[in-house]
Structure formats: structure tokens, C-alpha cells
Design an enzyme around this catalytic site. Structure first.
Site, PDB file in Angstrom:
ATOM      1  N   LYS A 114      -5.300  16.623  -6.358  1.00 34.51           N
ATOM      2  CA  LYS A 114      -4.483  16.595  -7.576  1.00 34.51           C
ATOM      3  C   LYS A 114      -3.834  17.952  -7.821  1.00 34.51           C
ATOM      4  O   LYS A 114      -2.698  18.029  -8.306  1.00 34.51           O
ATOM      5  CB  LYS A 114      -5.346  16.189  -8.771  1.00 34.51           C
ATOM      6  CG  LYS A 114      -5.808  14.725  -8.757  1.00 34.51           C
ATOM      7  CD  LYS A 114      -4.652  13.767  -8.985  1.00 34.51           C
ATOM      8  CE  LYS A 114      -5.128  12.371  -9.356  1.00 34.51           C
ATOM      9  NZ  LYS A 114      -4.011  11.410  -9.488  1.00 34.51           N
ATOM     10  N   TYR A 126     -10.868  15.131  -4.592  1.00 32.32           N
ATOM     11  CA  TYR A 126     -10.013  14.604  -5.661  1.00 32.32           C
ATOM     12  C   TYR A 126      -9.281  15.703  -6.437  1.00 32.32           C
ATOM     13  O   TYR A 126      -8.059  15.680  -6.576  1.00 32.32           O
ATOM     14  CB  TYR A 126     -10.866  13.751  -6.587  1.00 32.32           C
ATOM     15  CG  TYR A 126     -10.135  13.092  -7.725  1.00 32.32           C
ATOM     16  CD1 TYR A 126      -9.243  12.042  -7.506  1.00 32.32           C
ATOM     17  CD2 TYR A 126     -10.350  13.496  -9.050  1.00 32.32           C
ATOM     18  CE1 TYR A 126      -8.588  11.418  -8.561  1.00 32.32           C
ATOM     19  CE2 TYR A 126      -9.697  12.888 -10.102  1.00 32.32           C
ATOM     20  CZ  TYR A 126      -8.826  11.848  -9.859  1.00 32.32           C
ATOM     21  OH  TYR A 126      -8.170  11.233 -10.905  1.00 32.32           O
ATOM     22  N   ASP A 160       0.872  -1.174   0.000  1.00 30.01           N
ATOM     23  CA  ASP A 160       0.000   0.000   0.000  1.00 30.01           C
ATOM     24  C   ASP A 160       0.912   1.227   0.000  1.00 30.01           C
ATOM     25  O   ASP A 160       1.736   1.379   0.912  1.00 30.01           O
ATOM     26  CB  ASP A 160      -0.883  -0.020   1.250  1.00 30.01           C
ATOM     27  CG  ASP A 160      -1.940   1.071   1.228  1.00 30.01           C
ATOM     28  OD1 ASP A 160      -1.700   2.127   0.606  1.00 30.01           O
ATOM     29  OD2 ASP A 160      -3.005   0.862   1.838  1.00 30.01           O
ATOM     30  N   VAL A 161       0.752   2.102  -0.998  1.00 33.07           N
ATOM     31  CA  VAL A 161       1.676   3.258  -1.089  1.00 33.07           C
ATOM     32  C   VAL A 161       1.535   4.195   0.107  1.00 33.07           C
ATOM     33  O   VAL A 161       2.408   5.036   0.338  1.00 33.07           O
ATOM     34  CB  VAL A 161       1.476   4.067  -2.394  1.00 33.07           C
ATOM     35  CG1 VAL A 161       1.861   3.241  -3.614  1.00 33.07           C
ATOM     36  CG2 VAL A 161       0.068   4.630  -2.509  1.00 33.07           C
ATOM     37  N   ASN A 197       1.656   6.953  -9.949  1.00 40.19           N
ATOM     38  CA  ASN A 197       0.372   6.805 -10.644  1.00 40.19           C
ATOM     39  C   ASN A 197      -0.809   6.559  -9.714  1.00 40.19           C
ATOM     40  O   ASN A 197      -1.950   6.784 -10.099  1.00 40.19           O
ATOM     41  CB  ASN A 197       0.503   5.636 -11.643  1.00 40.19           C
ATOM     42  CG  ASN A 197      -0.827   5.188 -12.204  1.00 40.19           C
ATOM     43  OD1 ASN A 197      -1.457   5.923 -12.972  1.00 40.19           O
ATOM     44  ND2 ASN A 197      -1.283   4.004 -11.821  1.00 40.19           N
TER      45      ASN A 197
END
Ligand SMILES: NC(=O)c1ccc[n+]([C@@H]2O[C@H](COP(=O)([O-])OP(=O)(O)OC[C@H]3O[C@@H](n4cnc5c(N)ncnc54)[C@H](OP(=O)(O)O)[C@@H]3O)[C@@H](O)[C@H]2O)c1
Length: 254
Positions: A159, A155, A64-65, A91
Site C-alpha cells: 500500500k 500488505y 481478475d484485475v 479499490n
């Protein structure tokens, strides 16, 4: 055009499906070797085996990043087993669901993993004889604020924060021989992905979005992947701090 990526050592996070998998496959097609990760081991193994079949040496790691220690171990393992790292592609995203924890989740699975990945990979990228390259996968959601159907979501803001950090790194790291760029996809459709589900479950919304894309259709993962491979390659040697939008004309910013 020969993009000069044969033998390059490339790390891609979230490479078991969709855009990340297409990116890994596009690098393998250029003759690069890969280190790939995702949480679920089985789809990751399947994706890694496909890359091996294409001729790449592949390091695969289920993680899990959001787990900083695992992420550092993955980068270090990639460098040790591939003999270095020339390219890093960040990504993974926590996604766009309007859940109560969406802000914290966006911070945990999007912002901090990119911040940490860039930090962990920096010494390896700086040692690259080819010149190091980082590509962040962002989204056109960071570039416009049209009222979303179910209210504001974290979101796009998450970003946008990532874009800012990538742009800053893109002006800081060239001193160490590392370029940093962003690729911002518009809506991208693939089997098992969010837009394929929306086409099934919310066809009105899907059609509304499709109709707003001048190209007349949603994008494909490989169309994003080709932009990533170009930016990471020596063909883009003088490009850093850029944000390449791949959206069929969806966002009407100048
Ligand atoms: N699809 C679009 O329309 C679109 C548009 C604009 C931007 N983007 C951006 O493009 C990127 C990829 O999108 P996608 O649609 O291809 O995503 P996806 O279908 O959600 O795939 C994400 C990949 O990341 C892995 N992953 C997810 N969470 C993870 C975590 N916490 N740790 C490690 N691996 C994780 C997934 O495997 P596991 O689930 O097994 O972990 C999978 O391999 C994202 O940054 C997204 O924001 C997508």
C-alpha cells in the site's frame, strides 16, 4: 451540497461487496453511471442490479484485475458503453494474509493493476469535459509499522508503494486535467468482510484494535465511500496528490 456528479461516468474495481460496493452505491446516489468489476459473477450481478435499481446505467464485467488484457478491455468497454470515463476508483487488494506468496500477490493484484488502470484510463480521463479524477483506495497500514500480530506482512508495504505512485501521478496528471488522490481507510467492518470474521474468530485482537480507535468503533464502508465521492467530485477541484485518512483517529500521525 450538490457535488456535481450527475451523469458522471465512473469506473470502480472490486465493487461486489464491502468498500467498493459502497463507493459504487454512493456514486449512483449522486446520479452517476458506473462500470464495475469483480471476479465472481453472481455477487457482481446482484450489486450491479442494485445500482440499476438506483437509476444508474451500469456496465458489469467479471474479471481478475491481475489479468492486464482483461483490465484494458474492461476500461475500454466502460468508455465505449458509458460514452467516456470521468472517474476511476482503484479499490481491489490482494489482502493482508501472511501467505508465502504475499509479496508477489501484492504486486500482481494491487500494484500493477493500479499502474495499468491509471495508464489505460488516462486518455479517457483527459478527454473528460468535467476534468478527470482518479482515487486510489489505500490503507492506514501504509502509514504505520506497529508490530503486526503474526509478523511482518507485505500488505502495508504494498500500500505504501501505491501511495507513492498515486502521489506522483497527482503531480503529473493535472497537466492533462486529471486529479489523483488517495483515500486511506482504517479498520472497516461489514458483513462478510475481514473484520466481521475477526470479531467472530479472534475477538481479543478485534477488541484490542477497537480500543485503539478514538472514535470507539470500527468504520463503515459508506463512511469511506463519502470521502471518495467528495475527492472525485468538482467540490474538490483544487485537490490533487492528497491522502485522505478515514479511520476514526486510529493512526496518530500528524
Ligand atoms: N476492510 C478494511 O478494514 C480495509 C481497511 C483499509 C483498507 N482497505 C482497502 O479497501 C479496499 C476494499 O477492501 P474490502 O475490505 O472492501 O475488500 P473485500 O471485502 O476483499 O472486497 C474486495 C472486492 O474486490 C473484489 N476482488 C478481490 N480480488 C479481486 C481481483 N483479483 N480481481 C477483481 N476483483 C477482485 C471482490 O470480489 P471477488 O472476490 O468476487 O473478486 C470484492 O468485490 C482494499 O483495497 C483494501 O485494502 C480495507
Amino acid at each position: 451540497m450538490d457535488l456535481g456528479l450527475a451523469g458522471a461516468r465512473v469506473v470502480v474495481t472490486g465493487a461486489s461487496r464491502g468498500i467498493g460496493r459502497a463507493i459504487a452505491e454512493a456514486f449512483a446516489a449522486e446520479g452517476a453511471d458506473l462500470a464495475v468489476c469483480a471476479r465472481s459473477p453472481e455477487p457482481l450481478r446482484e450489486a450491479a442490479d442494485a445500482l440499476r435499481s438506483a437509476g444508474a446505467a451500469v456496465v458489469e464485467q467479471a474479471l481478475d484485475v491481475a489479468d492486464a488484457r482483461s483490465l484494458r478491455a474492461f476500461v475500454d468497454r466502460a468508455a465505449a458503453e458509458l460514452g467516456g470515463v470521468d472517474v476511476l476508483v482503484s479499490n481491489v487488494s490482494g489482502g493482508s494474509a501472511a501467505t508465502p506468496d504475499q509479496w508477489e500477490r501484492g504486486f500482481g493484484t494491487d500494484v500493477m493493476p493500479f499502474v495499468r488502470l491509471a495508464e489505460y484510463a488516462e486518455p479517457h480521463l483527459a478527454a473528460s469535459a468535467r476534468g478527470g479524477s482518479i482515487v486510489l483506495i489505500s490503507s492506514t497500514s501504509a502509514l504505520h509499522a506497529a508490530a503486526p500480530p503474526s509478523g511482518p506482512k507485505a500488505y502495508g508495504a504494498v500500500k505504501a508503494a501505491l501511495n507513492h505512485h498515486a502521489a506522483a501521478l497527482g503531480r503529473t496528471l493535472p497537466a492533462k486535467g486529471i486529479r489523483v488522490n488517495t483515500v486511506s481507510p482504517g479498520p472497516i467492518e461489514f458483513e462478510g468482510g475481514g473484520w466481521a470474521r475477526r470479531r467472530e474468530n479472534d475477538p481479543g485482537f478485534y477488541e484490542d484494535v477497537r480500543a485503539r480507535i478514538p472514535y470507539g468503533r470500527l468504520g463503515r464502508p459508506e463512511e469511506v465511500a463519502r470521502a471518495v465521492v467528495f475527492l472525485a467530485s468538482p467540490a474538490a477541484a483544487y485537490v490533487t496528490g492528497a491522502n485522505l485518512v478515514v479511520d476514526g483517529g486510529f493512526v496518530d500521525r500528524v
